[in-house]
Design a protein around this motif. Structure first.
Motif, PDB file in Angstrom:
ATOM      1  N   LEU A 323      16.259 -51.659  93.217  1.00  0.00           N
ATOM      2  CA  LEU A 323      16.377 -52.540  94.378  1.00  0.00           C
ATOM      3  C   LEU A 323      16.856 -51.765  95.604  1.00  0.00           C
ATOM      4  CD1 LEU A 323      17.965 -55.675  92.667  1.00  0.00           C
ATOM      5  CD2 LEU A 323      15.694 -55.566  93.727  1.00  0.00           C
ATOM      6  N   LYS A 324      17.746 -50.818  95.381  1.00  0.00           N
ATOM      7  CA  LYS A 324      18.202 -49.976  96.487  1.00  0.00           C
ATOM      8  C   LYS A 324      17.035 -49.178  97.069  1.00  0.00           C
ATOM      9  CE  LYS A 324      21.492 -46.307  97.668  1.00  0.00           C
ATOM     10  NZ  LYS A 324      22.527 -45.368  97.158  1.00  0.00           N
ATOM     11  N   LYS A 325      16.194 -48.623  96.195  1.00  0.00           N
ATOM     12  CA  LYS A 325      15.037 -47.857  96.663  1.00  0.00           C
ATOM     13  C   LYS A 325      14.066 -48.738  97.457  1.00  0.00           C
ATOM     14  CE  LYS A 325      15.058 -44.507  92.856  1.00  0.00           C
ATOM     15  NZ  LYS A 325      14.346 -44.062  91.619  1.00  0.00           N
ATOM     16  N   GLU A 326      14.041 -50.025  97.124  1.00  0.00           N
ATOM     17  CA  GLU A 326      13.163 -50.959  97.829  1.00  0.00           C
ATOM     18  C   GLU A 326      13.727 -51.368  99.196  1.00  0.00           C
ATOM     19  OE1 GLU A 326      12.234 -54.275  95.289  1.00  0.00           O
ATOM     20  OE2 GLU A 326      11.928 -52.959  93.556  1.00  0.00           O
ATOM     21  N   GLY A 327      14.928 -50.882  99.508  1.00  0.00           N
ATOM     22  CA  GLY A 327      15.487 -51.145 100.826  1.00  0.00           C
ATOM     23  C   GLY A 327      16.563 -52.198 100.885  1.00  0.00           C
ATOM     24  N   TYR A 328      16.895 -52.800  99.755  1.00  0.00           N
ATOM     25  CA  TYR A 328      17.965 -53.795  99.749  1.00  0.00           C
ATOM     26  C   TYR A 328      19.324 -53.091  99.755  1.00  0.00           C
ATOM     27  CZ  TYR A 328      14.230 -57.034  98.554  1.00  0.00           C
ATOM     28  OH  TYR A 328      13.075 -57.769  98.572  1.00  0.00           O
ATOM     29  N   ASN A 329      20.319 -53.734 100.381  1.00  0.00           N
ATOM     30  CA  ASN A 329      21.632 -53.120 100.517  1.00  0.00           C
ATOM     31  C   ASN A 329      22.478 -53.379  99.266  1.00  0.00           C
ATOM     32  OD1 ASN A 329      23.537 -51.560 101.724  1.00  0.00           O
ATOM     33  ND2 ASN A 329      24.269 -53.128 103.149  1.00  0.00           N
ATOM     34  N   VAL A 330      22.012 -52.805  98.170  1.00  0.00           N
ATOM     35  CA  VAL A 330      22.697 -52.926  96.889  1.00  0.00           C
ATOM     36  C   VAL A 330      22.818 -51.535  96.277  1.00  0.00           C
ATOM     37  CG1 VAL A 330      21.769 -55.243  96.537  1.00  0.00           C
ATOM     38  CG2 VAL A 330      20.607 -53.283  95.513  1.00  0.00           C
ATOM     39  N   ASP A 331      23.675 -51.431  95.277  1.00  0.00           N
ATOM     40  CA  ASP A 331      23.853 -50.152  94.597  1.00  0.00           C
ATOM     41  C   ASP A 331      24.603 -50.411  93.301  1.00  0.00           C
ATOM     42  OD1 ASP A 331      23.690 -47.447  94.096  1.00  0.00           O
ATOM     43  OD2 ASP A 331      24.760 -46.818  95.910  1.00  0.00           O
ATOM     44  N   ALA A 332      24.803 -49.380  92.507  1.00  0.00           N
ATOM     45  CA  ALA A 332      25.573 -49.490  91.269  1.00  0.00           C
ATOM     46  C   ALA A 332      26.101 -48.118  90.900  1.00  0.00           C
ATOM     47  CB  ALA A 332      24.720 -50.064  90.138  1.00  0.00           C
ATOM     48  N   ILE A 333      27.181 -48.112  90.128  1.00  0.00           N
ATOM     49  CA  ILE A 333      27.772 -46.878  89.618  1.00  0.00           C
ATOM     50  C   ILE A 333      27.393 -46.734  88.153  1.00  0.00           C
ATOM     51  CG2 ILE A 333      29.933 -45.658  89.132  1.00  0.00           C
ATOM     52  CD1 ILE A 333      31.153 -47.143  91.518  1.00  0.00           C
ATOM     53  N   GLU A 334      27.017 -45.546  87.768  1.00  0.00           N
ATOM     54  CA  GLU A 334      26.611 -45.294  86.385  1.00  0.00           C
ATOM     55  C   GLU A 334      27.665 -45.817  85.411  1.00  0.00           C
ATOM     56  OE1 GLU A 334      26.011 -41.568  83.257  1.00  0.00           O
ATOM     57  OE2 GLU A 334      26.784 -41.221  85.281  1.00  0.00           O
ATOM     58  N   PRO A 335      27.281 -46.635  84.425  1.00  0.00           N
ATOM     59  CA  PRO A 335      28.256 -47.111  83.438  1.00  0.00           C
ATOM     60  C   PRO A 335      28.750 -45.973  82.556  1.00  0.00           C
ATOM     61  CG  PRO A 335      26.019 -47.791  82.835  1.00  0.00           C
ATOM     62  CD  PRO A 335      25.924 -47.164  84.196  1.00  0.00           C
ATOM     63  N   MET A 336      30.062 -45.883  82.438  1.00  0.00           N
ATOM     64  CA  MET A 336      30.680 -44.806  81.657  1.00  0.00           C
ATOM     65  C   MET A 336      31.327 -45.321  80.374  1.00  0.00           C
ATOM     66  SD  MET A 336      32.562 -42.842  84.806  1.00  0.00           S
ATOM     67  CE  MET A 336      31.649 -42.412  86.308  1.00  0.00           C
ATOM     68  N   LEU A 407      16.672 -60.651  86.746  1.00  0.00           N
ATOM     69  CA  LEU A 407      16.462 -59.605  87.756  1.00  0.00           C
ATOM     70  C   LEU A 407      15.376 -59.981  88.758  1.00  0.00           C
ATOM     71  CD1 LEU A 407      16.895 -56.505  85.434  1.00  0.00           C
ATOM     72  CD2 LEU A 407      18.517 -57.416  87.113  1.00  0.00           C
ATOM     73  N   GLY A 408      14.333 -60.641  88.301  1.00  0.00           N
ATOM     74  CA  GLY A 408      13.316 -61.107  89.234  1.00  0.00           C
ATOM     75  C   GLY A 408      13.878 -62.154  90.186  1.00  0.00           C
ATOM     76  N   ARG A 409      14.717 -63.036  89.667  1.00  0.00           N
ATOM     77  CA  ARG A 409      15.349 -64.049  90.511  1.00  0.00           C
ATOM     78  C   ARG A 409      16.285 -63.404  91.529  1.00  0.00           C
ATOM     79  NH1 ARG A 409      16.182 -66.459  85.309  1.00  0.00           N
ATOM     80  NH2 ARG A 409      18.430 -66.113  85.494  1.00  0.00           N
ATOM     81  N   LEU A 410      16.969 -62.332  91.110  1.00  0.00           N
ATOM     82  CA  LEU A 410      17.851 -61.628  92.038  1.00  0.00           C
ATOM     83  C   LEU A 410      17.049 -61.000  93.179  1.00  0.00           C
ATOM     84  CD1 LEU A 410      20.586 -60.474  92.916  1.00  0.00           C
ATOM     85  CD2 LEU A 410      20.187 -58.571  91.323  1.00  0.00           C
ATOM     86  N   LEU A 414      17.475 -61.904  97.180  1.00  0.00           N
ATOM     87  CA  LEU A 414      17.721 -60.894  98.206  1.00  0.00           C
ATOM     88  C   LEU A 414      16.638 -60.953  99.290  1.00  0.00           C
ATOM     89  CD1 LEU A 414      18.732 -57.858  95.941  1.00  0.00           C
ATOM     90  CD2 LEU A 414      20.262 -59.278  97.319  1.00  0.00           C
ATOM     91  N   ARG A 415      15.416 -61.180  98.865  1.00  0.00           N
ATOM     92  CA  ARG A 415      14.298 -61.216  99.823  1.00  0.00           C
ATOM     93  C   ARG A 415      14.445 -62.376 100.797  1.00  0.00           C
ATOM     94  NH1 ARG A 415      10.037 -63.818 100.987  1.00  0.00           N
ATOM     95  NH2 ARG A 415      10.380 -65.369  99.338  1.00  0.00           N
TER      96      ARG A 415
END
Length: 418
Positions: A323-336, A407-410, A414-415
């Motif tokens: 989603l970030k690559k698609e231009g939405y202002n979202v991100d995540a940190i790798e789960p550890m 995820l599709g609903r998310l 966002l859109r």
């Protein structure tokens, strides 16, 4: 009617409140992907079969009376063996205290160490330390962390706050972030605590570390768990460990937690909990003792359990990165580690289709809930600022299919924002 000032000013759990609203929607028939509570759906993540059978067997054997207030001897011995063999930490069974999950043990640590007004230092976001400070009348010293260091505190973050403090409360893997201490970061913090204690005079309280490692068996990939005493043995007299079976064996309702640490502190915690009566049920204690000694069964369960938890976390992580690559202002940190993903939904200032301007993380979470049928918890529920656009996503209560469907609903939610 007048109640105590403590009770009058007590704030309920923001997480439980949000989960209640989600459950009300589910009761009405709405299909919600619920990533709020740090719990497990037993249909998706059942407890180990050997542990379940052992509990039934223990009840059949008549273990229905009061257990000793500090835990049955066979369990304390099993915990001592397990901790020595798996973590390299050697503690006497008399320095192990069993309770009904980790919460009473954390509370007992606060009550055993902290006088009203004493400073307790802890990072934000972190789980419940603000509430335990309120319950114990401690002075909370909240240290803000950042995504640049995976929301884990550094020595630079805490250095200026330790003078005169009674306790430093740490957790790794961390609830709510699913991130962990690096070896160096924890070593540097431990060195500060060692130096601070050396600087204190006779009669001064030392600086203690409350180290919550309830998720230590749930680590992924190359990430390793580190703890204070293994890194700095001189901290043995100043570190209280919080541990248990709730998370790593998906056994949240079994209610078997344990703490260990210096004798003088553990003995006082025993006395406190002896008056509270916060013990784990005896049958569950007996069964846990047997299970901890079943090395192969523990390993088989953990391998499959960690694989399944990680599959859900990785699905979410990669979806947010896409989603970030698609231009939405979202991100995540790798789960550890643990069962949580740190996800960014930086949507403040956006306008919803109904015309509402999103301002706080709570606004964002309710928009995502309404439009994407995806329930998440803002870091503001863990002491962070209300305008911080980061959220905890907990995967224990949702199936992989439910997460995929959300995820599709998310993306569509966002859109629709302007």
């Amino acid at each position: 009617m007048t109640v105590s000032r403590m009770a009058q000013n007590l704030i309920g759990s923001e997480i439980i409140k949000l989960a209640g609203e989600v459950n009300a929607m589910i009761a009405k028939g709405e299909q919600i992907c619920n990533l709020t509570i740090g719990d497990f759906d037993p249909k998706i993540f059942p407890i180990p079969g050997e542990l379940r059978a052992g509990i039934a067997e223990a009840y059949a054997e008549g273990h229905t009376n009061y257990p000793p207030a500090n835990g049955v001897a066979v369990l304390r011995k099993a915990v001592a063996d397990f901790t020595r063999d798996r973590l390299g930490l050697t503690y006497s069974e008399n320095d192990i205290l069993v309770a009904g999950g980790s919460r009473p043990l954390i509370y007992a640590t606060y009550l055993a160490l902290v006088d009203p007004g004493d400073k307790v230092v802890f990072p934000t976001p972190s789980w419940n330390n603000n509430h335990y400070c309120h319950l114990s009348s401690a002075t909370p010293v909240m240290v803000e962390t950042s995504p640049d260091n995976n929301f884990m505190p550094t020595a630079a973050d805490v250095a200026s706050q330790l003078k005169g403090a009674t306790m430093l409360a740490l957790c790794s893997p961390l609830n709510p972030t699913g991130t962990m201490f690096s070896r160096k970061d924890l070593e540097d913090i431990c060195d500060l605590v060692v130096a601070e204690n050396k600087s204190r005079g006779a009669g001064e309280k030392p600086l203690y570390i409350l180290y919550d490692q309830i998720y230590w068996m749930l680590t992924f990939g190359e990430h390793q768990h580190y703890d204070p005493v293994n890194l700095r043995p001189e901290l043995r007299d100043y570190t209280i460990y919080i541990d248990g079976t709730s998370k790593c064996f998906a056994a949240t309702g079994v209610r078997v937690g344990y703490a260990f640490g210096p004798t003088v502190v553990i003995d006082k915690m025993k006395a406190i909990l002896g008056h509270v009566g916060a013990w784990a049920p005896k049958a569950e204690q007996m069964a846990t003792a047997r299970f901890l000694h079943q090395t192969d069964a523990v390993d088989v369960f953990l391998d499959e359990f960690k694989h399944n938890v990680r599959a859900s976390l990785d699905l979410l992580y990669h979806a947010f990165k896409d989603l970030k690559k698609e231009g939405y202002n979202v991100d995540a940190i790798e789960p550890m580690g643990a069962i949580y993903l740190s996800a960014k939904l930086d949507l403040a200032g956006k306008t919803t289709p109904s015309g509402q301007v999103l301002q706080t993380s709570k606004d964002i979470s309710f928009y995502i809930l309404e439009e994407a049928k995806l329930a998440v918890v803002p870091f503001s529920a863990f002491g962070s600022a209300p305008d911080l656009g980061w959220f905890r996503l907990s995967v224990g209560g949702a199936s992989l299919e439910s997460i995929k469907d959300s995820l599709g609903r998310l993306r569509e939610a966002l859109r629709m924002l302007k």
